[in-house]
Design an enzyme around this catalytic site. Sequence first.
Site, PDB file in Angstrom:
ATOM      1  N   TYR A 106      -0.085  25.123   9.791  1.00 31.65           N
ATOM      2  CA  TYR A 106       0.872  25.263   8.685  1.00 31.65           C
ATOM      3  C   TYR A 106       1.636  26.589   8.768  1.00 31.65           C
ATOM      4  CZ  TYR A 106      -1.560  21.607   5.966  1.00 31.65           C
ATOM      5  OH  TYR A 106      -2.103  20.442   5.504  1.00 31.65           O
ATOM      6  N   ASN A 167      -3.427  13.350  -5.791  1.00 32.26           N
ATOM      7  CA  ASN A 167      -3.007  13.802  -4.468  1.00 32.26           C
ATOM      8  C   ASN A 167      -3.354  15.251  -4.138  1.00 32.26           C
ATOM      9  OD1 ASN A 167      -1.688  13.788  -2.027  1.00 32.26           O
ATOM     10  ND2 ASN A 167       0.367  13.992  -2.880  1.00 32.26           N
ATOM     11  N   SER A 195      -5.553   7.444  -5.774  1.00 35.06           N
ATOM     12  CA  SER A 195      -6.055   6.566  -4.708  1.00 35.06           C
ATOM     13  C   SER A 195      -7.469   6.163  -5.125  1.00 35.06           C
ATOM     14  CB  SER A 195      -6.050   7.305  -3.370  1.00 35.06           C
ATOM     15  OG  SER A 195      -7.008   8.331  -3.408  1.00 35.06           O
ATOM     16  N   LYS A 226      -4.220   3.077  -5.813  1.00 40.91           N
ATOM     17  CA  LYS A 226      -3.744   2.826  -4.449  1.00 40.91           C
ATOM     18  C   LYS A 226      -4.950   2.630  -3.539  1.00 40.91           C
ATOM     19  CE  LYS A 226      -1.623   6.708  -5.118  1.00 40.91           C
ATOM     20  NZ  LYS A 226      -1.015   8.008  -4.814  1.00 40.91           N
ATOM     21  N   ALA A 229      -5.008   0.179   3.034  1.00 38.23           N
ATOM     22  CA  ALA A 229      -4.829  -1.133   3.669  1.00 38.23           C
ATOM     23  C   ALA A 229      -5.451  -2.268   2.860  1.00 38.23           C
ATOM     24  CB  ALA A 229      -5.387  -1.107   5.080  1.00 38.23           C
ATOM     25  N   GLY A 258       1.355   7.094   0.098  1.00 38.19           N
ATOM     26  CA  GLY A 258       1.100   7.219  -1.337  1.00 38.19           C
ATOM     27  C   GLY A 258       2.321   7.730  -2.089  1.00 38.19           C
ATOM     28  N   ASP A 259       3.067   8.631  -1.465  1.00 36.76           N
ATOM     29  CA  ASP A 259       4.258   9.187  -2.116  1.00 36.76           C
ATOM     30  C   ASP A 259       5.362   8.132  -2.212  1.00 36.76           C
ATOM     31  OD1 ASP A 259       2.823  11.593  -2.054  1.00 36.76           O
ATOM     32  OD2 ASP A 259       3.565  12.019  -0.050  1.00 36.76           O
TER      33      ASP A 259
HETATM   34  P1  ATP Z   1      -1.336   9.533   1.237  1.00 40.81           P
HETATM   35  O1  ATP Z   1      -1.846   9.441   2.628  1.00 40.81           O
HETATM   36  O2  ATP Z   1       0.171   9.542   1.198  1.00 40.81           O
HETATM   37  O3  ATP Z   1      -1.971  10.635   0.401  1.00 40.81           O
HETATM   38  P2  ATP Z   1      -2.629   7.763  -0.707  1.00 40.81           P
HETATM   39  O4  ATP Z   1      -4.068   7.906  -0.377  1.00 40.81           O
HETATM   40  O5  ATP Z   1      -2.104   8.384  -1.943  1.00 40.81           O
HETATM   41  O6  ATP Z   1      -1.727   8.169   0.572  1.00 40.81           O
HETATM   42  P3  ATP Z   1      -2.691   5.010   0.165  1.00 40.81           P
HETATM   43  O7  ATP Z   1      -3.626   4.196  -0.633  1.00 40.81           O
HETATM   44  O8  ATP Z   1      -3.089   5.443   1.528  1.00 40.81           O
HETATM   45  O9  ATP Z   1      -2.216   6.240  -0.745  1.00 40.81           O
HETATM   46  O10 ATP Z   1      -1.319   4.215   0.334  1.00 40.81           O
HETATM   47  C1  ATP Z   1      -0.521   3.879  -0.784  1.00 40.81           C
HETATM   48  C2  ATP Z   1      -0.169   2.414  -0.732  1.00 40.81           C
HETATM   49  O11 ATP Z   1       0.614   2.138   0.451  1.00 40.81           O
HETATM   50  C3  ATP Z   1      -1.345   1.463  -0.682  1.00 40.81           C
HETATM   51  O12 ATP Z   1      -1.861   1.207  -1.979  1.00 40.81           O
HETATM   52  C4  ATP Z   1      -0.694   0.227  -0.042  1.00 40.81           C
HETATM   53  O13 ATP Z   1       0.075  -0.449  -1.008  1.00 40.81           O
HETATM   54  C5  ATP Z   1       0.247   0.876   0.989  1.00 40.81           C
HETATM   55  N1  ATP Z   1      -0.432   1.097   2.274  1.00 40.81           N
HETATM   56  C6  ATP Z   1      -0.949   2.254   2.738  1.00 40.81           C
HETATM   57  N2  ATP Z   1      -1.505   2.084   3.960  1.00 40.81           N
HETATM   58  C7  ATP Z   1      -1.323   0.795   4.291  1.00 40.81           C
HETATM   59  C8  ATP Z   1      -1.661  -0.019   5.435  1.00 40.81           C
HETATM   60  N3  ATP Z   1      -2.299   0.482   6.494  1.00 40.81           N
HETATM   61  N4  ATP Z   1      -1.322  -1.326   5.416  1.00 40.81           N
HETATM   62  C9  ATP Z   1      -0.669  -1.854   4.363  1.00 40.81           C
HETATM   63  N5  ATP Z   1      -0.324  -1.154   3.261  1.00 40.81           N
HETATM   64  C10 ATP Z   1      -0.641   0.149   3.213  1.00 40.81           C
END
Ligand code: ATP
Length: 317
Positions: A106, A167, A195, A226, A229, A258-259
Amino acid sequence: LGPTVTVGEILVEIMARTRGEGFLEPIDLTGPYPSGAPAIFIDQCARIGGSAGIVACVGNDDFGRINVERLRRDGADVSAIAVSPDYPTGSAFVRYRGDGSRDFVYNIAKSASGLVSLTREAKTLIGRAGHLHVMGTALSIAEIWTILEYAVEVIRGRGGSISVDPNMRKELLGEGAVGERFARMLDISDLVLPSGEELFTATGTTTEQDALASLFSRGAGEVVVKRGAQGASFFSAAGERADVAAFAVEEVDPTGAGDCFGGAYIACRRLGMPPQTVLDYANAAGARNVTRLGPMEGAGTRAELDRFMADTPRRPA
Ligand code: ATP
């Protein structure tokens, strides 16, 4: 009522093209890509067609310009992005390991990215806003918290709404100033977007039912979980529930899913779509984004998300 506004860090991401450990030998890199969780959120929000703007700061350099131009192109209000004459835009070098974990270098601490201040332009944007979205990542920076407190006051006073995406690293959630700021956000947010794991770390509970009860008792009207997958779920304090199965995509770069999910969710929600439609667009935005290299390269317009939904099969629930 006015645009959706967020406050926080804008930076660029430079990625290794190959998976492996760290940066201890010369490797092929790709980038710079526009990045920063609040920037990704607001870009996706604007692409959907929701009025959206960000309070942030960049350096007077190409890393700043690539972000401002992207956000402007995609329809976001960039009037409250200050340009620091003294510090460069922050950057993050990222390399994925074989198991999906990431190594970072970073250059953010002494960059323009954290130097967000309540400028005249920021006050003007916040003074017009109808919704505030708070990113957990922004809560650890004292100057940003000061602006968020101001924005909460102003936007609430206008009858606007507030959402929070936890987050953030779970060690920060429970303790000290950051923990207190986060607790306050949970108390005043209408909508929480955790999440699956953050649902438990944010509430100190161990079952989904207890976690939801905890968030609703603190005043949230809506919680959207969230599940990567595994898709996502919507719950309301009134007892409604909606679920979506994830789209079956090849995950090229999970950063920013997630964003994008949050940006699409808030934009569609504020456009007045019903909960199931909102969830469908958000699910598509997150999934589409993981199919492209770069944290916001897969953010989609409404038409692009419509096409993505029509063309992409879902994973079995
Ligand atoms: P980040 O990595 O940005 O912090 P997060 O943990 O807040 O992510 P995730 O749950 O990873 O959020 O992803 C958000 C949404 O995006 C999921 O709820 C789903 O709808 C979609 N998504 C993420 N990854 C996948 C995947 N591999 N396949 C299909 N949909 C996905």
